[in-house]
Design a protein around this motif. Structure first.
Motif, mmCIF file in Angstrom:
data_model
loop_
_atom_site.group_PDB
_atom_site.id
_atom_site.type_symbol
_atom_site.label_atom_id
_atom_site.label_comp_id
_atom_site.label_asym_id
_atom_site.label_seq_id
_atom_site.Cartn_x
_atom_site.Cartn_y
_atom_site.Cartn_z
ATOM 1 N N PRO A 53 4.260 -9.183 7.063
ATOM 2 C CA PRO A 53 3.078 -9.420 6.216
ATOM 3 C C PRO A 53 2.945 -10.858 5.749
ATOM 4 N N LEU A 103 -1.592 -6.162 -2.654
ATOM 5 C CA LEU A 103 -1.004 -5.334 -1.596
ATOM 6 C C LEU A 103 0.487 -5.631 -1.455
ATOM 7 N N ILE A 104 0.832 -6.914 -1.467
ATOM 8 C CA ILE A 104 2.249 -7.292 -1.345
ATOM 9 C C ILE A 104 3.049 -6.721 -2.505
ATOM 10 N N LEU A 132 8.611 -4.681 8.828
ATOM 11 C CA LEU A 132 7.771 -4.254 7.705
ATOM 12 C C LEU A 132 7.881 -5.207 6.524
ATOM 13 N N ASN A 168 9.564 3.498 0.664
ATOM 14 C CA ASN A 168 9.134 4.890 0.771
ATOM 15 C C ASN A 168 8.708 5.231 2.190
ATOM 16 N N PHE A 169 7.983 4.307 2.793
ATOM 17 C CA PHE A 169 7.493 4.538 4.157
ATOM 18 C C PHE A 169 8.653 4.732 5.124
ATOM 19 N N ILE A 170 9.660 3.887 4.994
ATOM 20 C CA ILE A 170 10.816 3.980 5.907
ATOM 21 C C ILE A 170 11.610 5.254 5.628
ATOM 22 N N HIS A 223 6.348 0.476 -1.655
ATOM 23 C CA HIS A 223 5.734 1.215 -0.543
ATOM 24 C C HIS A 223 6.571 1.176 0.727
ATOM 25 N N VAL A 265 9.027 -8.643 6.768
ATOM 26 C CA VAL A 265 8.772 -10.056 7.084
ATOM 27 C C VAL A 265 7.350 -10.296 7.549
ATOM 28 N N GLN A 293 -2.282 -0.448 3.714
ATOM 29 C CA GLN A 293 -0.836 -0.490 3.902
ATOM 30 C C GLN A 293 -0.443 0.092 5.251
ATOM 31 N N SER A 322 6.609 9.387 9.254
ATOM 32 C CA SER A 322 6.497 8.985 7.861
ATOM 33 C C SER A 322 5.252 9.538 7.180
ATOM 34 N N GLU A 381 2.439 -4.068 -4.170
ATOM 35 C CA GLU A 381 2.597 -2.644 -3.871
ATOM 36 C C GLU A 381 3.711 -2.385 -2.869
ATOM 37 N N ARG A 382 3.829 -3.314 -1.924
ATOM 38 C CA ARG A 382 4.792 -3.108 -0.833
ATOM 39 C C ARG A 382 6.237 -3.154 -1.305
#
Lengths: 202, 202
Positions: free
Chosen positions: A163, A184-185, A159, A194-196, A191, A161, B151, B199, A187-188
């Motif tokens: 992108p 987007l990056i 997640l 949180n996703f993990i 993000h 690396v 995302q 998730s 945001e990541r």
DNA sequence: ACTTTTGTTAACCAAATGGTTAAACTATTT
DNA sequence: AAATAGTTTAACCATTTGGTTAACAAAAGT
């Protein structure tokens, strides 16, 4: 080794880094590196005997920039949640400053997998031991959902690396330009954590 | 174009695919492709006029193998959960059969980002439109947690694609061999979908 | 001052590399 | 069977490429 020597050596390394990271070992040309450094081609061979040795120096330096980043999530003492938050934020911030690094390293490791075996000798080389124990402990203590440490590590790495490596593909499929991608990056940075965490929290 | 012609042409393409995927455009040698195909080097130029044109044919064929896989998750009609399950399972199964494909495509797109712009002209080129609508709808309907479609797409792609590209790095850090890696990948056919769905599910 | 070592360059070299040519060989057409 | 068109090869070519050499310049050591 006087000051000028050091300057020239570093100068060559900077030029080589630029060219190698952009074109790869096979695509890079010694002449282009010499031009980039503003020196004669023979001087490259005076400082670094061959293209291979110059490349090795560049690759080693690149890998030594990445390794501590990885060790942050593998060997830090804080809870898994904090580590994931810190790591994703720091790693993405770091790579934004060095966007060619991930693709360069991954590409060259794939081209010649024996490289990584040499790096493995290094004492600072990242390893999964501590991380494995921590995940197993936290799973046993019911602090996170059951998950294999190896899979979680692969997920975190993926997640963070991918992108950067897949940028042109992502831009094409998402039909977005460099600026939107940058957003987007950005945001990541939060993000991804949180996703993990969403996925593994009880 | 008789039978023999087609055979030779396909024979060359197979050989070129093998060499290009292993060494990349810059690292591949026409002589090596000719040897691999068991023919004279001049015959390569008889069928495909230049290295570039031969490479383009190989790349296009490779991309046309991947594109339908991606469209499966982007344009299918089923619920997002089912799509993620099906896609991860099918994609990973597919790449196990073609392990060099992801790295080859990502590699060459990065080397020359204009390639992908040409592919974009193709009507079958993957795009995010339908996927975006579906995610937004399911979020609005409260079927999944709020998440930006872009995302989520990047996450799905990362978790599925990266492990194959990062294989040597993962093996080195995890201190595992090809066989253990294979088992992890096998596990991921279902693990990845569960991880994602965990998730985003409400 | 001069000798030695270190840094830098222009010119050069051999091997590798993508590509071409002309001839030979094979299948198809007439 | 002769002519024609398509396929394959060995030999060749021009350019590129990593690497070397020999001479020169600049410091450093004496």
């Amino acid at each position: 080794m006087d000051k000028k020597d050091q300057n020239t050596e570093q100068n060559i390394l900077n030029a080589a880094k630029k060219v190698f990271q952009l074109k790869g070992m096979d695509g890079a040309r010694m002449q282009e590196i010499a031009n980039e450094a503003g020196i004669n081609k023979a001087l490259l061979h005076y400082y670094f005997r061959s293209k291979q040795m110059l490349f090795d120096a560049v690759f080693k330096a690149a890998f030594e920039m990445i390794a501590p980043q990885l060790n942050e999530i593998l060997n830090d003492e804080s809870s898994i949640e904090d580590k994931i938050k810190n790591f994703t934020y720091n790693y993405i911030s770091f790579i934004i400053q060095h966007p060619y690094l991930p693709n360069f390293i991954i590409q060259e490791i794939n081209r010649n997998p024996e490289f990584i075996l040499q790096m493995k000798e290094n004492p600072g080389f990242p390893n999964l031991k501590k991380f494995k124990n921590q995940i197993n402990d936290e799973v046993k203590a019911g602090q996170i959902k059951p998950i294999k440490a190896e899979q979680l590590f692969i997920n975190i790495l993926s997640l963070n690396v991918f992108p950067f490596i897949g940028k042109p593909l992502i831009e094409a499929i998402g039909d977005i330009d460099d600026n939107q991608f940058k957003l987007l990056i950005e945001e990541r940075k939060t993000h991804v954590a949180n996703f993990i965490i969403n996925s593994i929290k009880v």
